[in-house]
Design a protein around this motif. Structure first.
Motif, PDB file in Angstrom:
ATOM      1  N   SER A  49       0.819  -1.153   0.032  1.00  0.00           N
ATOM      2  CA  SER A  49       0.208   0.021   0.084  1.00  0.00           C
ATOM      3  C   SER A  49       0.831   1.356  -0.072  1.00  0.00           C
ATOM      4  CB  SER A  49      -0.955  -0.014   1.034  1.00  0.00           C
ATOM      5  OG  SER A  49      -0.300   0.096   2.513  1.00  0.00           O
ATOM      6  N   LEU A  50       2.117   1.016   0.030  1.00  0.00           N
ATOM      7  CA  LEU A  50       2.873   2.263   0.283  1.00  0.00           C
ATOM      8  C   LEU A  50       4.283   1.927  -0.733  1.00  0.00           C
ATOM      9  CD1 LEU A  50       3.928   4.977   1.541  1.00  0.00           C
ATOM     10  CD2 LEU A  50       5.079   3.400   3.192  1.00  0.00           C
ATOM     11  N   LYS A  51       4.481   3.017  -1.783  1.00  0.00           N
ATOM     12  CA  LYS A  51       5.530   3.042  -2.653  1.00  0.00           C
ATOM     13  C   LYS A  51       6.517   4.134  -2.460  1.00  0.00           C
ATOM     14  CE  LYS A  51       2.681   0.265  -5.741  1.00  0.00           C
ATOM     15  NZ  LYS A  51       1.520   0.036  -4.437  1.00  0.00           N
ATOM     16  N   GLN A  82      -7.188   7.504   3.452  1.00  0.00           N
ATOM     17  CA  GLN A  82      -8.380   8.115   3.851  1.00  0.00           C
ATOM     18  C   GLN A  82      -8.681   7.253   5.027  1.00  0.00           C
ATOM     19  OE1 GLN A  82     -10.910   7.577   0.245  1.00  0.00           O
ATOM     20  NE2 GLN A  82     -10.634   9.887  -0.020  1.00  0.00           N
ATOM     21  N   SER A  83      -8.771   6.035   4.744  1.00  0.00           N
ATOM     22  CA  SER A  83      -9.367   5.222   6.110  1.00  0.00           C
ATOM     23  C   SER A  83      -8.408   5.392   7.359  1.00  0.00           C
ATOM     24  CB  SER A  83      -9.260   3.646   5.937  1.00  0.00           C
ATOM     25  OG  SER A  83      -9.529   3.113   6.963  1.00  0.00           O
ATOM     26  N   LEU A  84      -6.965   5.693   6.995  1.00  0.00           N
ATOM     27  CA  LEU A  84      -6.033   5.884   8.376  1.00  0.00           C
ATOM     28  C   LEU A  84      -6.249   7.299   8.951  1.00  0.00           C
ATOM     29  CD1 LEU A  84      -4.008   4.751  10.131  1.00  0.00           C
ATOM     30  CD2 LEU A  84      -2.401   5.489   8.500  1.00  0.00           C
ATOM     31  N   ALA A  85      -6.763   8.185   7.823  1.00  0.00           N
ATOM     32  CA  ALA A  85      -6.624   9.688   8.296  1.00  0.00           C
ATOM     33  C   ALA A  85      -7.999   9.844   9.220  1.00  0.00           C
ATOM     34  CB  ALA A  85      -6.744  10.462   7.209  1.00  0.00           C
ATOM     35  N   GLU A  86      -8.863   9.025   8.747  1.00  0.00           N
ATOM     36  CA  GLU A  86     -10.296   8.995   9.642  1.00  0.00           C
ATOM     37  C   GLU A  86     -10.161   8.425  10.907  1.00  0.00           C
ATOM     38  OE1 GLU A  86     -13.212  10.129   9.311  1.00  0.00           O
ATOM     39  OE2 GLU A  86     -12.823  11.248   7.319  1.00  0.00           O
ATOM     40  N   GLN A  87      -9.437   7.164  10.987  1.00  0.00           N
ATOM     41  CA  GLN A  87      -8.979   6.497  12.449  1.00  0.00           C
ATOM     42  C   GLN A  87      -8.160   7.551  13.279  1.00  0.00           C
ATOM     43  OE1 GLN A  87      -7.327   2.829  11.893  1.00  0.00           O
ATOM     44  NE2 GLN A  87      -8.369   2.385   9.914  1.00  0.00           N
ATOM     45  N   MET A  88      -7.451   8.339  12.615  1.00  0.00           N
ATOM     46  CA  MET A  88      -6.685   9.172  13.442  1.00  0.00           C
ATOM     47  C   MET A  88      -7.377  10.431  13.723  1.00  0.00           C
ATOM     48  SD  MET A  88      -2.785   8.554  11.415  1.00  0.00           S
ATOM     49  CE  MET A  88      -1.965   9.808  12.571  1.00  0.00           C
ATOM     50  N   GLY A  89      -8.421  10.650  13.549  1.00  0.00           N
ATOM     51  CA  GLY A  89      -9.449  11.869  13.942  1.00  0.00           C
ATOM     52  C   GLY A  89      -9.038  12.913  12.971  1.00  0.00           C
ATOM     53  N   PRO A 139      19.466  -1.430  -0.378  1.00  0.00           N
ATOM     54  CA  PRO A 139      18.137  -1.603  -0.656  1.00  0.00           C
ATOM     55  C   PRO A 139      17.787  -3.050  -0.331  1.00  0.00           C
ATOM     56  CG  PRO A 139      19.847  -1.870  -2.511  1.00  0.00           C
ATOM     57  CD  PRO A 139      20.381  -1.092  -1.251  1.00  0.00           C
ATOM     58  N   SER A 140      18.598  -3.894  -0.031  1.00  0.00           N
ATOM     59  CA  SER A 140      18.342  -5.287   0.563  1.00  0.00           C
ATOM     60  C   SER A 140      17.482  -5.078   1.796  1.00  0.00           C
ATOM     61  CB  SER A 140      19.469  -6.109   0.716  1.00  0.00           C
ATOM     62  OG  SER A 140      20.456  -5.614   1.633  1.00  0.00           O
ATOM     63  N   LEU A 141      17.887  -4.053   2.841  1.00  0.00           N
ATOM     64  CA  LEU A 141      17.146  -4.103   3.884  1.00  0.00           C
ATOM     65  C   LEU A 141      15.700  -3.815   3.632  1.00  0.00           C
ATOM     66  CD1 LEU A 141      19.477  -1.492   6.030  1.00  0.00           C
ATOM     67  CD2 LEU A 141      18.942  -3.956   6.318  1.00  0.00           C
ATOM     68  N   LEU A 142      15.267  -3.308   2.607  1.00  0.00           N
ATOM     69  CA  LEU A 142      13.737  -2.962   2.391  1.00  0.00           C
ATOM     70  C   LEU A 142      13.069  -4.152   1.959  1.00  0.00           C
ATOM     71  CD1 LEU A 142      14.364   0.252   0.517  1.00  0.00           C
ATOM     72  CD2 LEU A 142      13.374   0.113   2.719  1.00  0.00           C
ATOM     73  N   MET A 143      13.786  -5.317   1.627  1.00  0.00           N
ATOM     74  CA  MET A 143      13.255  -6.559   1.038  1.00  0.00           C
ATOM     75  C   MET A 143      12.935  -7.364   2.309  1.00  0.00           C
ATOM     76  SD  MET A 143      12.885  -6.391  -1.940  1.00  0.00           S
ATOM     77  CE  MET A 143      12.210  -7.966  -2.008  1.00  0.00           C
ATOM     78  N   GLU A 144      13.370  -6.888   3.602  1.00  0.00           N
ATOM     79  CA  GLU A 144      12.978  -7.717   4.777  1.00  0.00           C
ATOM     80  C   GLU A 144      11.429  -7.343   5.397  1.00  0.00           C
ATOM     81  OE1 GLU A 144      16.201  -6.844   7.811  1.00  0.00           O
ATOM     82  OE2 GLU A 144      17.447  -7.627   6.188  1.00  0.00           O
ATOM     83  N   SER A 145      10.605  -8.375   5.740  1.00  0.00           N
ATOM     84  CA  SER A 145       9.272  -8.113   5.801  1.00  0.00           C
ATOM     85  C   SER A 145       9.262  -7.114   7.192  1.00  0.00           C
ATOM     86  CB  SER A 145       8.564  -9.603   6.213  1.00  0.00           C
ATOM     87  OG  SER A 145       9.447 -10.276   7.189  1.00  0.00           O
ATOM     88  N   GLN A 146      10.078  -7.566   8.180  1.00  0.00           N
ATOM     89  CA  GLN A 146       9.950  -6.918   9.382  1.00  0.00           C
ATOM     90  C   GLN A 146      10.285  -5.144   9.187  1.00  0.00           C
ATOM     91  OE1 GLN A 146      12.550  -8.205  12.612  1.00  0.00           O
ATOM     92  NE2 GLN A 146      11.971  -6.809  13.962  1.00  0.00           N
ATOM     93  N   ALA A 147      11.486  -4.906   8.295  1.00  0.00           N
ATOM     94  CA  ALA A 147      11.646  -3.502   7.922  1.00  0.00           C
ATOM     95  C   ALA A 147      10.352  -3.064   7.287  1.00  0.00           C
ATOM     96  CB  ALA A 147      12.733  -3.174   7.045  1.00  0.00           C
ATOM     97  N   VAL A 185       5.853   1.006   6.936  1.00  0.00           N
ATOM     98  CA  VAL A 185       4.464   1.290   6.630  1.00  0.00           C
ATOM     99  C   VAL A 185       3.854   1.529   7.826  1.00  0.00           C
ATOM    100  CG1 VAL A 185       2.289   0.085   6.134  1.00  0.00           C
ATOM    101  CG2 VAL A 185       4.321  -0.598   4.841  1.00  0.00           C
ATOM    102  N   GLU A 186       3.993   0.916   9.165  1.00  0.00           N
ATOM    103  CA  GLU A 186       3.442   1.537  10.414  1.00  0.00           C
ATOM    104  C   GLU A 186       3.838   2.578  11.154  1.00  0.00           C
ATOM    105  OE1 GLU A 186       4.170  -1.889  12.758  1.00  0.00           O
ATOM    106  OE2 GLU A 186       3.035  -3.178  11.699  1.00  0.00           O
ATOM    107  N   ASN A 187       5.015   3.135  10.453  1.00  0.00           N
ATOM    108  CA  ASN A 187       5.336   4.500  10.925  1.00  0.00           C
ATOM    109  C   ASN A 187       5.372   5.598  10.092  1.00  0.00           C
ATOM    110  OD1 ASN A 187       7.032   4.154  13.968  1.00  0.00           O
ATOM    111  ND2 ASN A 187       7.214   2.216  12.728  1.00  0.00           N
ATOM    112  N   PHE A 188       5.462   5.430   8.881  1.00  0.00           N
ATOM    113  CA  PHE A 188       5.754   6.432   7.918  1.00  0.00           C
ATOM    114  C   PHE A 188       4.139   6.949   7.577  1.00  0.00           C
ATOM    115  CE2 PHE A 188       5.113   8.405   3.438  1.00  0.00           C
ATOM    116  CZ  PHE A 188       6.204   9.197   3.500  1.00  0.00           C
TER     117      PHE A 188
END
Length: 326
Positions: A56-58, A134-141, A180-188, A193-196
């Protein structure tokens, strides 16, 4: 052109690094946009596109060495938030608005891309799925981050409230370039996504509530845009400055100031450069066995073989015949 794809690529994610010596190939590599790039300064084009698809983020990190004019369509299902990283020494304009290092731009999904940058530009584009945003913005008020805000297409922020988001863009850029290989790790990926996205939305919300001044369009931008449209209708015919000024009902000095503000070029120099770029695209797409250079040059308003070859080589660093044989 070189292409590197991380060998550990997941089915739903991709990290790609590409380097280019051709502006059209560079523009085509920015998959989220259907854009055309016009080289405005002379010399060999060198560009790089680093891309990370996190679902959902590129993120797209783009650098190039020449001044460039970018036009084209956006994906209406994605919101694009673009940040210039090179600082204010390189001019960046979006729809005639001067973009500085504490500005975000390009996020109106209904408006085409209309960007002009000076030499040595470095921008990072974050594309977010519209429904996710839009969904996240609504959830965040943040109920005020609707179409009215997005249609501004650019926002100026106070340096203090923009500092963390700018730093995050810089961090992503550094990872795309150096690790760039760090961005292939699922944890990263999950962490980004959760922070940006919350940081982006918080920053937008703070910017709106601070009521910073709207980024104004340069005064002469509308007349320059109209001049571009008129020049397009004369693409294979001679066009004088007097004809252009008469059609626009303006003075040559007003038009000259407008083109200098936007492109750092005179009106006639800009029109010639547009035609040279058009001729170059035609030569690249032509069959060298059945096409004559001047046949295509005539279609773009060039009638003297000697002058065309000279201007073309000065602009792109090679003869038109060399482009045709590529």
């Amino acid at each position: 052109m070189t292409l590197t794809v991380d060998p550990n690529s997941h089915a739903n994610s991709l990290v790609v690094t590409r380097q280019f010596d051709d502006i059209d190939a560079c523009a085509q590599a920015i998959k989220q946009l259907k854009i055309t790039g016009t080289q405005l300064t002379s010399g060999q084009f060198v560009g790089r596109v680093n891309f990370a698809d996190l679902g959902s983020l590129k993120f797209t990190d783009v650098t190039y060495n020449q001044a460039v004019r970018i036009k084209g369509l956006k994906n209406p299902q994605l919101l694009g938030f673009t940040l210039p990283l090179q600082g204010d020494q390189t001019q960046v304009l979006s729809h005639g608005c001067s973009i500085k290092k504490h500005d975000l731009f390009g996020f109106d999904p209904t408006r085409e891309n209309d960007i002009t940058t000076g030499k040595d530009a470095h921008v990072v584009l974050a594309n977010v799925d519209l429904t996710v945003f839009q969904s996240l913005a609504e959830q965040m008020g943040y109920h005020d981050l609707g179409q009215k805000v997005l249609r501004q297409n650019s926002l100026h922020f106070h340096p203090a409230s923009f500092r963390h988001l700018r730093a995050y863009y810089q961090q992503i850029s550094q990872m795309l370039i150096a690790q760039p290989s760090l961005l292939m790790e699922s944890q990263a990926q999950s962490h980004i996504v959760e922070n940006f996205l919350p940081l982006l939305i918080d920053t937008l919300g703070a910017g709106i509530r601070q009521k910073k001044p709207i980024i104004k369009t340069l005064r002469r931008y509308p007349i320059v845009k109209k001049a571009e449209e008129i020049a397009q209708s004369y693409i294979d015919k001679p066009l004088t400055l007097k004809q252009l000024c008469d059609a626009l009902e303006t003075s040559s000095s007003a038009l000259a100031y407008g083109f200098q503000d936007i492109f750092r070029l005179s009106p006639m120099a800009y029109i010639k450069i547009q035609r040279l770029n058009g001729a170059r695209r035609a030569l690249k797409n032509a069959d060298p066995d059945t096409t004559m250079v001047m046949q295509l040059a005539h279609e773009w308003g060039f009638w003297s073989p000697g002058h065309f070859a000279r201007d073309y080589k000065e602009m792109f660093g090679e003869l038109p015949s060399e482009t045709l044989r590529r």
